[in-house]
Design a protein around this motif. Structure first.
Motif, PDB file in Angstrom:
ATOM      1  N   CYS A 146      51.465  48.638  32.206  1.00 27.93           N
ATOM      2  CA  CYS A 146      51.520  47.585  33.212  1.00 27.93           C
ATOM      3  C   CYS A 146      52.416  46.417  32.793  1.00 27.93           C
ATOM      4  O   CYS A 146      53.138  46.473  31.806  1.00 27.93           O
ATOM      5  CB  CYS A 146      50.113  47.082  33.481  1.00 27.93           C
ATOM      6  SG  CYS A 146      49.366  46.466  31.970  1.00 27.93           S
ATOM      7  N   GLU A 147      52.333  45.337  33.557  1.00 30.27           N
ATOM      8  CA  GLU A 147      53.164  44.152  33.334  1.00 30.27           C
ATOM      9  C   GLU A 147      52.284  42.928  33.111  1.00 30.27           C
ATOM     10  O   GLU A 147      51.378  42.649  33.897  1.00 30.27           O
ATOM     11  CB  GLU A 147      54.076  43.923  34.548  1.00 30.27           C
ATOM     12  CG  GLU A 147      55.079  42.797  34.346  1.00 30.27           C
ATOM     13  CD  GLU A 147      56.079  42.713  35.481  1.00 30.27           C
ATOM     14  OE1 GLU A 147      57.046  41.924  35.366  1.00 30.27           O
ATOM     15  OE2 GLU A 147      55.910  43.433  36.492  1.00 30.27           O
ATOM     16  N   HIS A 192      46.401  50.344  33.118  1.00 26.13           N
ATOM     17  CA  HIS A 192      46.840  51.004  34.344  1.00 26.13           C
ATOM     18  C   HIS A 192      48.205  50.500  34.796  1.00 26.13           C
ATOM     19  O   HIS A 192      48.486  49.306  34.784  1.00 26.13           O
ATOM     20  CB  HIS A 192      45.798  50.795  35.448  1.00 26.13           C
ATOM     21  CG  HIS A 192      44.430  51.236  35.033  1.00 26.13           C
ATOM     22  ND1 HIS A 192      44.072  52.554  34.973  1.00 26.13           N
ATOM     23  CD2 HIS A 192      43.347  50.535  34.611  1.00 26.13           C
ATOM     24  CE1 HIS A 192      42.821  52.653  34.554  1.00 26.13           C
ATOM     25  NE2 HIS A 192      42.361  51.442  34.328  1.00 26.13           N
ATOM     26  N   ASN A 193      49.033  51.433  35.230  1.00 29.26           N
ATOM     27  CA  ASN A 193      50.424  51.136  35.552  1.00 29.26           C
ATOM     28  C   ASN A 193      50.551  50.108  36.665  1.00 29.26           C
ATOM     29  O   ASN A 193      51.507  49.335  36.694  1.00 29.26           O
ATOM     30  CB  ASN A 193      51.132  52.431  35.959  1.00 29.26           C
ATOM     31  CG  ASN A 193      52.630  52.232  36.076  1.00 29.26           C
ATOM     32  OD1 ASN A 193      53.261  51.740  35.150  1.00 29.26           O
ATOM     33  ND2 ASN A 193      53.192  52.601  37.204  1.00 29.26           N
ATOM     34  N   ASN A 194      49.593  50.070  37.573  1.00 34.05           N
ATOM     35  CA  ASN A 194      49.711  49.190  38.729  1.00 34.05           C
ATOM     36  C   ASN A 194      48.828  47.953  38.632  1.00 34.05           C
ATOM     37  O   ASN A 194      48.423  47.385  39.638  1.00 34.05           O
ATOM     38  CB  ASN A 194      49.378  49.947  40.019  1.00 34.05           C
ATOM     39  CG  ASN A 194      48.014  50.614  39.960  1.00 34.05           C
ATOM     40  OD1 ASN A 194      47.436  50.758  38.894  1.00 34.05           O
ATOM     41  ND2 ASN A 194      47.508  51.017  41.113  1.00 34.05           N
ATOM     42  N   SER A 195      48.525  47.520  37.408  1.00 35.29           N
ATOM     43  CA  SER A 195      47.831  46.235  37.244  1.00 35.29           C
ATOM     44  C   SER A 195      48.838  45.189  36.808  1.00 35.29           C
ATOM     45  O   SER A 195      49.833  45.501  36.153  1.00 35.29           O
ATOM     46  CB  SER A 195      46.697  46.345  36.229  1.00 35.29           C
ATOM     47  OG  SER A 195      47.199  46.631  34.937  1.00 35.29           O
ATOM     48  N   PHE A 196      48.560  43.956  37.156  1.00 38.95           N
ATOM     49  CA  PHE A 196      49.523  42.875  36.921  1.00 38.95           C
ATOM     50  C   PHE A 196      48.762  41.614  36.535  1.00 38.95           C
ATOM     51  O   PHE A 196      47.796  41.239  37.198  1.00 38.95           O
ATOM     52  CB  PHE A 196      50.329  42.635  38.202  1.00 38.95           C
ATOM     53  CG  PHE A 196      51.308  41.493  38.107  1.00 38.95           C
ATOM     54  CD1 PHE A 196      52.468  41.618  37.371  1.00 38.95           C
ATOM     55  CD2 PHE A 196      51.069  40.296  38.772  1.00 38.95           C
ATOM     56  CE1 PHE A 196      53.380  40.577  37.289  1.00 38.95           C
ATOM     57  CE2 PHE A 196      51.967  39.251  38.695  1.00 38.95           C
ATOM     58  CZ  PHE A 196      53.120  39.391  37.949  1.00 38.95           C
ATOM     59  N   ASN A 250      38.799  43.307  30.837  1.00 42.82           N
ATOM     60  CA  ASN A 250      39.285  44.617  31.272  1.00 42.82           C
ATOM     61  C   ASN A 250      39.912  44.472  32.648  1.00 42.82           C
ATOM     62  O   ASN A 250      39.270  43.991  33.578  1.00 42.82           O
ATOM     63  CB  ASN A 250      38.128  45.621  31.314  1.00 42.82           C
ATOM     64  CG  ASN A 250      38.614  47.056  31.348  1.00 42.82           C
ATOM     65  OD1 ASN A 250      39.546  47.389  32.054  1.00 42.82           O
ATOM     66  ND2 ASN A 250      37.977  47.898  30.563  1.00 42.82           N
ATOM     67  N   MET A 251      41.173  44.886  32.758  1.00 41.63           N
ATOM     68  CA  MET A 251      41.882  44.810  34.030  1.00 41.63           C
ATOM     69  C   MET A 251      41.915  46.188  34.674  1.00 41.63           C
ATOM     70  O   MET A 251      42.467  47.135  34.101  1.00 41.63           O
ATOM     71  CB  MET A 251      43.300  44.312  33.802  1.00 41.63           C
ATOM     72  CG  MET A 251      43.399  42.866  33.340  1.00 41.63           C
ATOM     73  SD  MET A 251      43.183  41.708  34.695  1.00 41.63           S
ATOM     74  CE  MET A 251      44.662  42.042  35.625  1.00 41.63           C
ATOM     75  N   ALA A 252      41.331  46.315  35.847  1.00 45.65           N
ATOM     76  CA  ALA A 252      41.279  47.610  36.522  1.00 45.65           C
ATOM     77  C   ALA A 252      42.601  47.914  37.219  1.00 45.65           C
ATOM     78  O   ALA A 252      43.462  47.044  37.395  1.00 45.65           O
ATOM     79  CB  ALA A 252      40.139  47.607  37.535  1.00 45.65           C
ATOM     80  N   ALA A 253      42.757  49.165  37.625  1.00 45.90           N
ATOM     81  CA  ALA A 253      43.958  49.581  38.348  1.00 45.90           C
ATOM     82  C   ALA A 253      44.095  48.802  39.650  1.00 45.90           C
ATOM     83  O   ALA A 253      43.120  48.570  40.361  1.00 45.90           O
ATOM     84  CB  ALA A 253      43.899  51.078  38.628  1.00 45.90           C
ATOM     85  N   GLY A 254      45.314  48.392  39.939  1.00 46.64           N
ATOM     86  CA  GLY A 254      45.585  47.687  41.190  1.00 46.64           C
ATOM     87  C   GLY A 254      45.238  46.224  41.177  1.00 46.64           C
ATOM     88  O   GLY A 254      45.509  45.510  42.145  1.00 46.64           O
ATOM     89  N   CYS A 303      41.975  46.969  42.633  1.00 42.82           N
ATOM     90  CA  CYS A 303      42.734  46.356  43.732  1.00 42.82           C
ATOM     91  C   CYS A 303      42.249  44.957  44.085  1.00 42.82           C
ATOM     92  O   CYS A 303      42.172  44.589  45.266  1.00 42.82           O
ATOM     93  CB  CYS A 303      42.701  47.247  44.967  1.00 42.82           C
ATOM     94  SG  CYS A 303      43.408  48.880  44.685  1.00 42.82           S
ATOM     95  N   VAL A 304      41.911  44.183  43.071  1.00 44.20           N
ATOM     96  CA  VAL A 304      41.536  42.789  43.288  1.00 44.20           C
ATOM     97  C   VAL A 304      42.783  41.920  43.281  1.00 44.20           C
ATOM     98  O   VAL A 304      43.641  42.062  42.395  1.00 44.20           O
ATOM     99  CB  VAL A 304      40.549  42.322  42.205  1.00 44.20           C
ATOM    100  CG1 VAL A 304      40.475  40.797  42.143  1.00 44.20           C
ATOM    101  CG2 VAL A 304      39.181  42.896  42.465  1.00 44.20           C
TER     102      VAL A 304
END
Length: 727
Positions: A324-325, A339-343, A354-358, A385-386
């Motif tokens: 991720c970024e 996760h690739n789509n967490s920011f 912990n940062m979940a996907a999205g 997706c938060v």
């Protein structure tokens, strides 16, 4: 346009330090300090030069190639030497690391003004300029290794003659640079946090910078270094780097302006496709597979993997970011983001998160100015997706349910669940959610993060327990918020704020029903919609129960350690009744009064470097368990509304019995929370049978964590029985 300058070939390898910055007219002044070889060097003999030339070697001046009496000219082949080069002891051996076998010596390489330790193997290094290489180092297939005379190795300092614009800064916590700090080798999360705060205090900010700059020389002429037993292979560009011992670097695209700490106990590895620029890398780190990091600090035993992007950020010890970024963020120890789509952007996350996907935390660019900041306590968990809006603040162990949160939030309830009620357009806060509904995951956190702490030198006490002074203090705040909200909902109109809180306290402690009205919260969301407090009585009492349990555990420990009951009573009678405030400084919990004293010392110039500040961290760590005990005693006196002076043996007996009841309840809730996954028919429907499900996911009876908790409960029961008999 590119400006290429022509100079005489005979000058290549000399004049590394501009004449203006020479020390005593010696361009090797600092080089000689860095190269700590104990070997005795001598010029080449005529016979050795003949052998070297016969092996297709070249030197612009053979007199400046120095060797020891253990020199083997046959093992120098097809290489070029410019400037002064020193080659340490050689041997007719090859070095073997993970099936990479290289003969000792220098082969097919261009060397410009470098020093080599003993038994190095240098193969196919096309260009190597101004490096100091340790003993037993392997270098193979490297395109470019160079050093500038003003190299800073990732530290945010200036050399003589540098302009301020060349200084490296970490623009943390927000995107406008208003909390930027100067990175330095050895910087800890607490340093960054303190420096990024108190921006209005110009004296303190100036002193912080002075402490950082005092650790480094402003002079030119320092060489890049590669520590003993390090391996670098199949790499493109390395410039201005300081690499510790036992590092393993392979397939890297670019390393520039870095300090890479590594040792035999905590070795660092950097792998394929990585590009790392302007950074400090701690001991025992792992960086692999296409990582891009610019202006960063990676603390010890942390990982960047699978194309992660880390820019203008600090990542604390024992953390992992992959795919991720992460931008402009300060992250305390034990962070997980896979996760690739967490920011994550423009945030302070205080560890065990912990940062979940999205999940997108940051930088929505929808305000009238630069985006603000997000500050989250320990255990922060934005779910799938938060999306959150700046500015927002979250108490410890806040779990956020999937959804778009379009307004700023100030969540004061630790261990809570935050969710959107879409059909009614209301925000719902459930305090104490983790205690009430997911004890398994919560209590597993403490052992999980402690097990992941791979630091070799644990001289700084990082708090992993979910029940600690910071979360307990937040629970006290939350109790007040619940009392006020309930009182406001059910009290008569015209009641004062204190009267409402008192009435709410009475209702919550009574058995009267709170049904019939929704309990609403104020100052939680910057919007006009309703914010609902869910299950106020249940959450109120579980907070109080966990505060008592926290205090009970500390008192049980003190009872076990006391030589007699008289010594125990003497110890606790001297504790202040005033519950202390604590600050989370980089994962370390510090009494606010001690922190204030440190900051005063910094302002007054009593400390000369950040190392002096770190000594305070270490001293606080040694005192922490006593500080936590005192906090627990004062917390118990407050929650029980009974002064310590009034405690007696009966009070302790009831406390111990209550602690056992709570421990039993916790153990039961841990198993109940996990057993739901075995009882849910939707969890079972993808298996042919219950037996197949057990084969795939494991039997509940074999769950290691649950069984450990049951074993711990049995020991706890025995301890309580023994202590009660002691009273």
């Amino acid at each position: 346009m590119s400006k290429i300058i022509k100079k005489k070939l005979t000058d290549l390898g000399y004049g590394f330090v501009p004449e203006t910055y020479l020390q005593n007219g010696d361009e090797y002044f600092y080089r000689n300090q860095q190269f700590q070889s104990t070997a005795t060097f001598r010029p080449l003999s005529e016979e050795e030069i003949k052998v070297l030339v016969r092996n297709d070697n070249f030197a612009s001046n053979w007199k400046d190639v120095w060797v020891t009496d253990q020199f083997l000219p046959e093992q120098i082949q097809n290489s070029k030497f410019y400037g002064m080069v020193r080659i340490g002891d050689m041997d007719d051996v090859y070095l073997d690391f993970r099936d990479l076998r290289l003969p000792c010596g220098i082969y097919n390489s261009t060397i410009i003004s470098c020093d080599f330790g003993s038994t190095v193997a240098v193969h196919n290094v096309r260009y190597m300029s101004h490096f100091i290489v340790g003993n037993d180092v392997m270098l193979a297939n490297i395109s470019e290794m160079e050093t500038s005379s003003s190299a800073k190795f990732g530290n945010g300092i200036l050399k003589r003659g540098d302009v301020e614009e060349r200084r490296i800064r970490l623009e943390l916590c927000n995107e406008n640079g208003g909390r930027s700090v100067l990175p330095f080798d050895g910087m800890q999360a607490g340093d960054v946090f303190l420096w990024s705060r108190y921006r209005e205090d110009t004296t303190l900010q100036r002193r912080f910078q002075e402490l950082a700059e005092a650790q480094f020389s402003v002079e030119h002429g320092y060489y890049s270094e590669i520590g003993n037993h390090s391996i670098i292979k199949n790499t493109h560009t390395i410039k201005d780097v300081k690499i510790g011992a036992h590092a393993y670097i392979k397939g890297v695209n670019k390393l520039k302006n870095l300090t890479i700490n590594s040792s035999s106990e905590s070795y660092t590895q950097i792998g394929e496709g990585c590009e790392l620029v302007n950074g400090i890398i701690g001991y025992g780190c792992r960086i692999f597979y296409g990582v891009k990091a610019v202006r960063f600090i990676l603390s010890s035993n942390s990982q960047l993997k699978y194309g992660a992007r880390l820019i203008n950020s600090f990542l604390g010890d024992n953390s992992t970011i992959s795919c991720c970024e992460v931008l402009n963020s300060l992250i305390f120890p034990a962070h997980e983001q896979h996760h690739n789509n967490s920011f994550l952007c423009a945030a302070v996350v205080k560890g065990q998160s912990n940062m979940a996907a999205g999940a997108t935390v940051g930088s929505n660019h929808n305000s009238r100015a630069a985006d603000g900041e997000i500050v989250a306590g320990r255990g922060f968990w934005p779910g799938l997706c938060v999306s959150l809006k700046h500015n927002s603040r979250f108490a410890s162990y806040t779990l956020i349910v999937k959804g778009d949160f379009l307004h700023e939030l100030d969540i004061k309830f630790p261990f809570c669940l935050v969710s959107n009620e879409v059909d009614t357009n209301r925000l719902v806060i459930l305090p104490g959610y983790w205690f009430l509904y997911n004890m398994y995951a919560l209590m597993r956190n403490t052992s999980k993060f402690a097990a992941r702490d791979k630091r070799k030198f644990k001289n700084q006490y990082i708090e992993y327990d979910v029940l600690a002074p910071d979360t307990i203090n937040e629970m006290f705040v939350a109790l007040g918020e619940i009392e006020t909200a309930v009182g406001k909902t059910f009290a008569k109109e015209g009641a004062s704020e204190d009267e409402r809180a008192g009435f709410g306290r009475t209702l919550l402690n009574a058995n009267d029903s709170l049904a019939g009205k929704s309990v609403l919260l104020d100052n939680v969301e910057f919007s006009k919609r309703k914010v609902v407090l869910a299950k106020p009585r249940e959450s109120y009492h579980v907070y109080k129960r966990m505060i008592r349990y926290y205090a009970s555990l500390e008192i049980i420990g003190a009872l076990e350690a006391s030589e007699s009951m008289d010594s125990f009573w003497t110890r606790i009678r001297g504790i202040s009744q005033n519950r202390k405030a604590f600050e989370n400084i980089g994962g370390q919990l510090i009494p606010a009064a001690k922190l204030k004293q440190l900051l005063d010392n910094v302002r007054e110039g009593a400390l000369s470097s950040w190392n002096d500040v770190h000594e305070h961290y270490h001293a606080w760590s040694r005192d922490y368990l006593e500080d936590r005990f005192e906090h627990a005693v004062s917390s118990l006196a407050e929650i029980q509304e009974k002064e310590v002076a009034a405690w007696d043996h009966l009070f302790l007996r009831n406390l111990l019995t209550d602690a056992l009841d709570t421990k039993t309840w916790i153990c039961s809730e841990i198993e109940n929370a996990r057993s739901k996954d075995y009882q849910n028919p939707f969890k079972q429907m993808i298996y042919n049978s219950y037996e197949e499900m057990e084969e795939v996911v494991g039997k509940l009876a074999d769950n290691d964590f649950i069984n450990k908790e049951k074993s711990a409960l049995a020991k706890f029961e025995a301890t309580i029985e023994r202590l009660i008999n002691k009273l």
